[in-house]
Design an enzyme around this catalytic site. Structure first.
Site, PDB file in Angstrom:
ATOM      1  N   GLU A   1      -4.312  -0.615  -5.490  1.00 45.49           N
ATOM      2  CA  GLU A   1      -4.491   0.449  -6.487  1.00 45.49           C
ATOM      3  C   GLU A   1      -3.264   0.691  -7.361  1.00 45.49           C
ATOM      4  OE1 GLU A   1      -6.007   4.042  -4.775  1.00 45.49           O
ATOM      5  OE2 GLU A   1      -7.819   3.095  -4.026  1.00 45.49           O
TER       6      GLU A   1
ATOM      7  N   HIS B   1       0.874  -1.177   0.000  1.00 41.88           N
ATOM      8  CA  HIS B   1       0.000   0.000   0.000  1.00 41.88           C
ATOM      9  C   HIS B   1       0.912   1.228   0.000  1.00 41.88           C
ATOM     10  CE1 HIS B   1      -4.328   1.358   1.049  1.00 41.88           C
ATOM     11  NE2 HIS B   1      -3.658   2.439   0.668  1.00 41.88           N
TER      12      HIS B   1
ATOM     13  N   TYR C   1     -14.990   5.099  -4.659  1.00 42.74           N
ATOM     14  CA  TYR C   1     -15.315   6.374  -4.013  1.00 42.74           C
ATOM     15  C   TYR C   1     -16.309   7.207  -4.796  1.00 42.74           C
ATOM     16  CZ  TYR C   1     -11.668   5.306  -0.716  1.00 42.74           C
ATOM     17  OH  TYR C   1     -10.942   4.686   0.267  1.00 42.74           O
TER      18      TYR C   1
HETATM   19  C1  FCB Z   1      -7.396   5.338  -1.755  1.00 47.52           C
HETATM   20  C2  FCB Z   1      -6.221   4.812  -0.973  1.00 47.52           C
HETATM   21  C3  FCB Z   1      -6.352   4.984   0.529  1.00 47.52           C
HETATM   22  C4  FCB Z   1      -7.002   6.296   0.888  1.00 47.52           C
HETATM   23  C5  FCB Z   1      -8.271   6.511   0.104  1.00 47.52           C
HETATM   24  C6  FCB Z   1      -8.995   7.793   0.439  1.00 47.52           C
HETATM   25  O1  FCB Z   1      -6.985   5.688  -3.032  1.00 47.52           O
HETATM   26  O2  FCB Z   1      -6.016   3.452  -1.237  1.00 47.52           O
HETATM   27  O3  FCB Z   1      -5.081   4.828   1.086  1.00 47.52           O
HETATM   28  O4  FCB Z   1      -6.102   7.322   0.751  1.00 47.52           O
HETATM   29  O5  FCB Z   1      -8.001   6.488  -1.270  1.00 47.52           O
END
Ligand code: FCB
Length: 443
Positions: free
Chosen positions: A163, A118, A291
């Site tokens: 990601e 991460h 999101y």
């Molecule tokens: C994602 C990330 C996480 C956090 C969220 C808001 O892209 O994986 O670490 O920052 O967004």
């Protein structure tokens, strides 16, 4: 409710965003230590040096998870805490920390779910090119081997990379994240190496962890054209190729999308694109971080994809400027099921940043975040009713934390952290989630 009986309800965090103790017990420097200490890179010059001090407070944090009735906890391992320098010697104190964390979780009846990458790459590896150096495939394999041998008797759930879009493009092509490079070719090369590293890592997880449950986590957005014009529809398709299909096609089909290969053209000259067939190893689940959606118009003057993101004026937005659009979560989950047929889908992150008031009478009132979670969980339920195989949901995030380039200015936690005293206080969203989990699991 449509949620299956064995559905897992959890919360997620990431090492650099919460651990702190960045120079303690032999932890090596990571690219985010370096980046956040470089003037002008992070809002208010914030760093993850202390963060939420989870490294010292993990017992309290696991107790909070237990109070909430979380069934699973997604955390990430800090690569430079366990292999501080380059390749080779591991750090016993770092390994011990993850042992203690995992044991504490198991004692509390919470399923540990570990992410290997991460974003906190050891700076020592970045000094050798980081994700631009093909050798990283071997470095990541060695690191996976170390961690799965160490924790694999107790940790069954593994995520290789979080990601790759953000890690590769925002880090190496847009310069907004560590290591802060601005070269589109670099973004493509970094993503290519991430696919190969993912495949190598999956092999070692299977080898070292009996009954492993493993996959990758992608950030995916539903993409809508700004207008029904053919030009905007094509632009939306290019953007979908950029953020979604460039990542999905390799891990499910072992190939890059042909329209994107054509678009990127000579930017791919340094890459043997056929190698990506290695990436299509069987996964037990696909992790998705959701999101918002993206609304895209054609922009003849735009950079290489000639697309431009528009913000519909009548929508609501979170503090990040991300449009509220729970329906798009349903849409993307159904589409993934139809187009890629993953065995299972896990929402590995979903949540929202809002400006919260200070704690009052031992709680923080955050009605907008609560509403965000409610509407998105409902959107997951609708997707399940439409046949999408979603089997886990993790809120982002357990705690307010270091939100990358925004530092401590953006709070995603369902638990409030006072960054001066490091005191934790429940938000109403956490209490709502606790009651929701209790209800949906019949406890
Ligand atoms: C994602 C990330 C996480 C956090 C969220 C808001 O892209 O994986 O670490 O920052 O967004």
């Amino acid at each position: 409710m449509a949620f299956p009986k064995n559905f897992l309800w959890g919360a997620a965090t990431a090492s650099y965003q919460i651990e702190g103790a960045s120079r303690q017990d032999g932890r090596g420097e990571c690219i985010w230590t370096r980046f956040s200490h470089t003037p002008g890179k992070v809002l208010n010059a914030d760093t993850g040096d202390v963060a939420t001090d989870h490294y010292h407070r993990y017992v309290e944090d696991v107790a909070l998870m237990k109070t909430l009735g979380l069934q699973a906890y997604r955390f990430s391992i800090s690569w430079p805490r366990v292999i501080p320098h380059c390749t080779g010697a591991s750090n016993p104190a770092g390994l011990d920390f993850y042992d203690r964390l995992v044991d504490e979780l198991l004692k509390a009846g919470i399923v540990p779910t570990a992410t290997l990458y991460h974003w906190d790459l050891p700076q020592a590896l970045q000094n050798r090119g980081g994700w631009l150096n093909r050798e990283i495939v071997g470095w990541f394999a060695d690191y996976t081997d170390l961690m799965t041998r160490r924790l694999g008797d107790r940790v069954k759930n593994w995520i290789t990379i979080n990601e790759p879009f953000v890690a590769a493009f925002v880090g190496y092509a847009f310069g907004a994240h560590a290591p802060g490079y601005s070269d589109p070719r670099g973004g493509l090369l970094a993503s290519h190496h991430m696919f190969l590293a993912h495949a190598a890592s999956m092999g070692l997880i299977r080898q070292n962890v009996p009954n492993a449950v493993a996959g990758i986590t992608l950030n995916l957005s539903w993409v809508d054209p700004a207008t029904p014009s053919e030009a905007d529809i094509q632009a939306a398709r290019r953007h979908d190729g950029f953020v979604n299909r460039w990542f999905l096609d390799p891990v499910f089909k072992g190939e890059y999308p042909s329209d994107m290969l054509q678009l990127y053209g000579s930017m791919l000259d340094d890459i043997d694109v056929t190698e990506v067939k290695q990436a299509a190893v069987p996964q037990d689940f696909l992790g998705i971080n959701y999101y918002t959606r993206n609304v895209i118009e054609n922009d003849a003057n735009g950079p290489y994809l000639q697309t431009h993101e528009v913000k519909p004026p009548h929508s609501s937005y979170t503090q990040m400027g991300w449009e509220l659009c729970p329906e798009s979560l349903t849409q993307i989950l159904v589409r993934l099921h139809q187009d890629y047929a993953p065995k299972a889908l896990w929402i590995t992150e979903n949540g929202a940043a809002y400006v919260d008031p200070s704690p009052e009478n031992g709680v923080v009132a955050d009605p907008e975040r609560t509403a965000y979670l409610q509407s998105h969980i409902a959107a997951v339920e609708t997707a399940i009713q439409q046949g999408s195989p979603v089997t886990a949901y993790f809120v982002w995030s357990l705690l307010d934390n270091f939100e990358w380039a925004y530092g401590y200015d953006r709070r995603f936690g369902i638990i409030h952290v006072d960054f001066k005293t490091l005191t934790r206080t429940m938000k109403q969203s956490a209490l709502w989630y606790r009651d929701f989990i209790a209800k949906s699991t019949g406890k």
